[in-house]
Design an enzyme around this catalytic site. Structure first.
Site, PDB file in Angstrom:
ATOM      1  N   SER A 143       0.844  -1.184   0.000  1.00  0.00           N
ATOM      2  CA  SER A 143       0.000   0.000   0.000  1.00  0.00           C
ATOM      3  C   SER A 143       0.880   1.235   0.000  1.00  0.00           C
ATOM      4  O   SER A 143       2.030   1.201   0.465  1.00  0.00           O
ATOM      5  CB  SER A 143      -0.897   0.004   1.249  1.00  0.00           C
ATOM      6  OG  SER A 143      -1.571   1.232   1.394  1.00  0.00           O
ATOM      7  N   TYR A 156      -3.049  -0.312  10.936  1.00  0.00           N
ATOM      8  CA  TYR A 156      -2.827  -0.762   9.562  1.00  0.00           C
ATOM      9  C   TYR A 156      -1.529  -0.182   8.996  1.00  0.00           C
ATOM     10  O   TYR A 156      -0.721  -0.897   8.403  1.00  0.00           O
ATOM     11  CB  TYR A 156      -4.017  -0.359   8.700  1.00  0.00           C
ATOM     12  CG  TYR A 156      -3.890  -0.733   7.246  1.00  0.00           C
ATOM     13  CD1 TYR A 156      -4.213  -2.009   6.802  1.00  0.00           C
ATOM     14  CD2 TYR A 156      -3.447   0.197   6.310  1.00  0.00           C
ATOM     15  CE1 TYR A 156      -4.091  -2.355   5.465  1.00  0.00           C
ATOM     16  CE2 TYR A 156      -3.326  -0.137   4.977  1.00  0.00           C
ATOM     17  CZ  TYR A 156      -3.649  -1.408   4.549  1.00  0.00           C
ATOM     18  OH  TYR A 156      -3.520  -1.736   3.222  1.00  0.00           O
TER      19      TYR A 156
END
Length: 336
Positions: A143, A156
């Protein structure tokens, strides 16, 4: 006479929804054998049906990637039923949308166990089988948030940052050993996946990805390409991903202030969070209900990324640019 390519054996974690689900479809369209690893029965069964309908062989295994022993048994089952694993895609994750001070220790640990250690466990299971054969590809679905933290996603972002450090460390070890097992990663932008309907949210309003938003198929095309071209250490998907990573390198402090002002509102819609919204943190949200690959934001999500296409075809573009430059030079010479 063309020779038909033998189908690969591909393992995908987090295969019941989002990017994992969309990636499974693309591998199936190529005729590959796809092992689908996730927790929810309904999501897994639906994903397996799609793989078979598209021409691939499917093996659905319910497993929690945070459990390294169960994941290793799943890998044994894949090789026993489908054959030696050629490609392993780590994609399973979970998250909590909340301020850090509102996340309980066991919730933070759970996000880390799945989103970081799940990748570590999957990579270990893959390497145990690939290293003795000296072949295979591991794709880490990363990501932009592995390179830049944002508010409301501390667990996260921390896990994804850890994944990137792990990825770089392992790359150096494989290089040292002159191994033909290859490792690559794909940094994703905001993607329209079911996570915004099923991760644990403590926000007052419906969670959303930070625009611009892309459909899971955009991400899946880059996963498919990375699996076939793993010589690059990383792929970036979406202009926003490029801007986030480079911008953080050049002006991290400026981004701190910008995200402090905008990061809370940009991750929430104007609608209140549904009172019955499920949470997949400790139990699968798709045990009895299939959410598919897409989330709530189909009308706002892009189906294409020119940047991702250019990234996958940069050699062709470089050759075309060089050819154009030579042709321009020859024209100039002739004019003189």
């Amino acid at each position: 006479m063309s020779v038909k390519k033998s189908p690969r054996v591909v393992v995908i974690t987090g295969a019941s929804g989002g990017i994992g689900r969309a990636s499974a479809r693309l591998f199936a369209q190529q005729g590959d054998h796809v092992a689908l690893l996730a927790r929810g029965s309904a999501g897994l069964e639906a994903a397996a049906r799609e793989v078979r309908d598209l021409g691939g062989a499917a093996l659905a295994i319910s497993v929690d990637t945070a459990d390294h022993e169960a994941l290793d048994r799943a890998a044994d089952q894949v090789e026993a039923e489908l054959g030696p694993i050629d490609v392993w895609v780590n994609d399973a994750f979970t998250s909590v949308f909340a301020r850090f001070v509102d996340i309980e220790p066991e919730e933070f640990r759970r996000v880390t166990d799945v989103t970081y250690l799940g990748f570590v466990n999957g990579t270990r299971s893959a390497l145990r089988r690939m290293l003795p054969r000296d072949r295979g590809v591991i794709v880490q679905v990363g990501s932009a948030l592995a390179h830049r933290g944002i508010p409301l996603q501390s667990a996260y972002c921390g896990a994804k940052h850890a994944m990137w450090g792990f990825h770089e460390s392992l790359l150096t070890e494989l290089r040292h050993d002159h191994s033909d097992v290859q490792l690559t990663s794909v940094a994703m932008p905001a993607v329209n996946t079911p996570q915004f309907s099923w991760v644990l949210s403590k926000l007052p309003h419906q969670a959303q990805p930070v625009p611009p938003i892309y459909q899971p198929e955009v991400a899946a095309r880059s996963v498919l390409y990375a699996a076939a071209h793993p010589e690059r250490r990383a792929y970036w998907v979406g202009a926003a991903t490029v801007g986030t990573i480079i911008g953080n390198r050049l002006a991290g402090g400026l981004l701190d202030r910008y995200l402090g002002r905008t990061g809370f509102a940009s991750q929430q819609t104007d609608d209140p969070k549904p009172s019955d919204q499920p949470s997949n943190l400790f139990e699968p949200a798709d045990e009895d209900h299939d959410y598919g690959a897409h989330g709530l934001f189909d009308t706002r999500a892009s189906r294409h990324s020119p940047q991702a296409w250019a990234s996958r075809h940069r050699r062709v573009l470089a050759t075309a640019a060089a050819t154009a430059a030579v042709a321009g030079g020859l024209r100039a010479v002739r004019q003189r």
